[in-house]
Design a protein around this motif. Structure first.
Motif, PDB file in Angstrom:
ATOM      1  N   LEU A  88      -5.428   6.156  -1.920  1.00 48.10           N
ATOM      2  CA  LEU A  88      -4.550   5.063  -1.568  1.00 48.10           C
ATOM      3  C   LEU A  88      -4.377   4.136  -2.761  1.00 48.10           C
ATOM      4  O   LEU A  88      -5.304   3.928  -3.537  1.00 48.10           O
ATOM      5  N   SER A  89      -3.189   3.575  -2.881  1.00 53.28           N
ATOM      6  CA  SER A  89      -2.901   2.630  -3.943  1.00 53.28           C
ATOM      7  C   SER A  89      -2.372   1.341  -3.344  1.00 53.28           C
ATOM      8  O   SER A  89      -1.729   1.351  -2.296  1.00 53.28           O
ATOM      9  N   CYS A  90      -2.638   0.254  -4.021  1.00 49.53           N
ATOM     10  CA  CYS A  90      -2.120  -1.039  -3.616  1.00 49.53           C
ATOM     11  C   CYS A  90      -1.688  -1.782  -4.865  1.00 49.53           C
ATOM     12  O   CYS A  90      -2.477  -1.928  -5.804  1.00 49.53           O
TER      13      CYS A  90
ATOM     14  N   GLU B 123       0.829  -1.201   0.000  1.00 52.82           N
ATOM     15  CA  GLU B 123       0.000   0.000   0.000  1.00 52.82           C
ATOM     16  C   GLU B 123       0.864   1.253   0.000  1.00 52.82           C
ATOM     17  O   GLU B 123       1.987   1.248   0.509  1.00 52.82           O
TER      18      GLU B 123
ATOM     19  N   TRP C 197     -10.189  -3.237   0.771  1.00 54.48           N
ATOM     20  CA  TRP C 197      -9.508  -2.427   1.771  1.00 54.48           C
ATOM     21  C   TRP C 197     -10.155  -2.610   3.132  1.00 54.48           C
ATOM     22  O   TRP C 197     -11.388  -2.654   3.250  1.00 54.48           O
TER      23      TRP C 197
ATOM     24  N   TYR D  96      -4.666   1.600   6.974  1.00 54.96           N
ATOM     25  CA  TYR D  96      -5.454   0.996   5.919  1.00 54.96           C
ATOM     26  C   TYR D  96      -4.684  -0.150   5.281  1.00 54.96           C
ATOM     27  O   TYR D  96      -3.530   0.019   4.880  1.00 54.96           O
ATOM     28  N   TYR D  97      -5.342  -1.289   5.180  1.00 56.30           N
ATOM     29  CA  TYR D  97      -4.727  -2.491   4.647  1.00 56.30           C
ATOM     30  C   TYR D  97      -5.392  -2.922   3.352  1.00 56.30           C
ATOM     31  O   TYR D  97      -6.617  -2.923   3.243  1.00 56.30           O
ATOM     32  N   CYS D  98      -4.588  -3.310   2.414  1.00 59.97           N
ATOM     33  CA  CYS D  98      -5.055  -3.882   1.166  1.00 59.97           C
ATOM     34  C   CYS D  98      -5.166  -5.395   1.325  1.00 59.97           C
ATOM     35  O   CYS D  98      -4.365  -6.009   2.032  1.00 59.97           O
TER      36      CYS D  98
ATOM     37  N   THR E 135      -0.933   1.228   5.405  1.00 62.82           N
ATOM     38  CA  THR E 135      -0.480   2.596   5.246  1.00 62.82           C
ATOM     39  C   THR E 135      -1.317   3.488   6.164  1.00 62.82           C
ATOM     40  O   THR E 135      -2.531   3.341   6.255  1.00 62.82           O
TER      41      THR E 135
END
Length: 123
Positions: free
Chosen positions: A20-22, A6, A36, A94-96, A117
């Motif tokens: 946010l990106s993963c 992330e 997410w 925040y978790y992917c 993240t």
């Protein structure tokens, strides 16, 4: 083994936006749903959003509906979480997550998880 990473977290004022990106790396062959989750210190991890492989299905937690958008780019093995109108209660790590089964992602039982993240929303 699939690794999820992330990025995009940070500090933002209430009412602001953050994306946010993963990215998934490693053995990423096949179709998979992504999602997410978030977790505040001392609190239980909670579902935020999920999206299936073809982007024809998605779900959002009631607390973020109308404010967050989830999207993906399968060519880049990425999933995004666009967060708008952020509130202090959105503050969390925040978790992917990813899994071959959509419902598994929604249920928080994904096979793969990112390192998280931090998103901090100031009041």
């Amino acid at each position: 083994q699939v690794q999820l990473g992330e990025s995009g977290g940070g500090l933002v004022q209430a009412g602001g936006s953050l994306r946010l990106s993963c990215v998934a790396s490693g053995r990423t062959a096949g179709t998979y749903a992504m999602g997410w989750f978030r977790q505040a210190p001392g609190k239980e991890r909670e579902f935020v959003a999920a999206i299936n492989w073809s982007a024809t299905r998605s779900d959002f937690a009631d607390s973020v509906k109308g404010r967050f958008t989830i999207s993906r780019d399968n060519g880049k093995n990425k999933v995004y979480l666009e967060m708008n109108s952020l509130k202090p209660e959105d503050t969390a790590v925040y978790y992917c997550a990813a899994s071959s089964i959509y419902d598994t992602v929604v249920a928080g039982k994904s096979n793969y998880w990112g390192q998280g993240t931090q998103v901090t929303v100031s009041s």
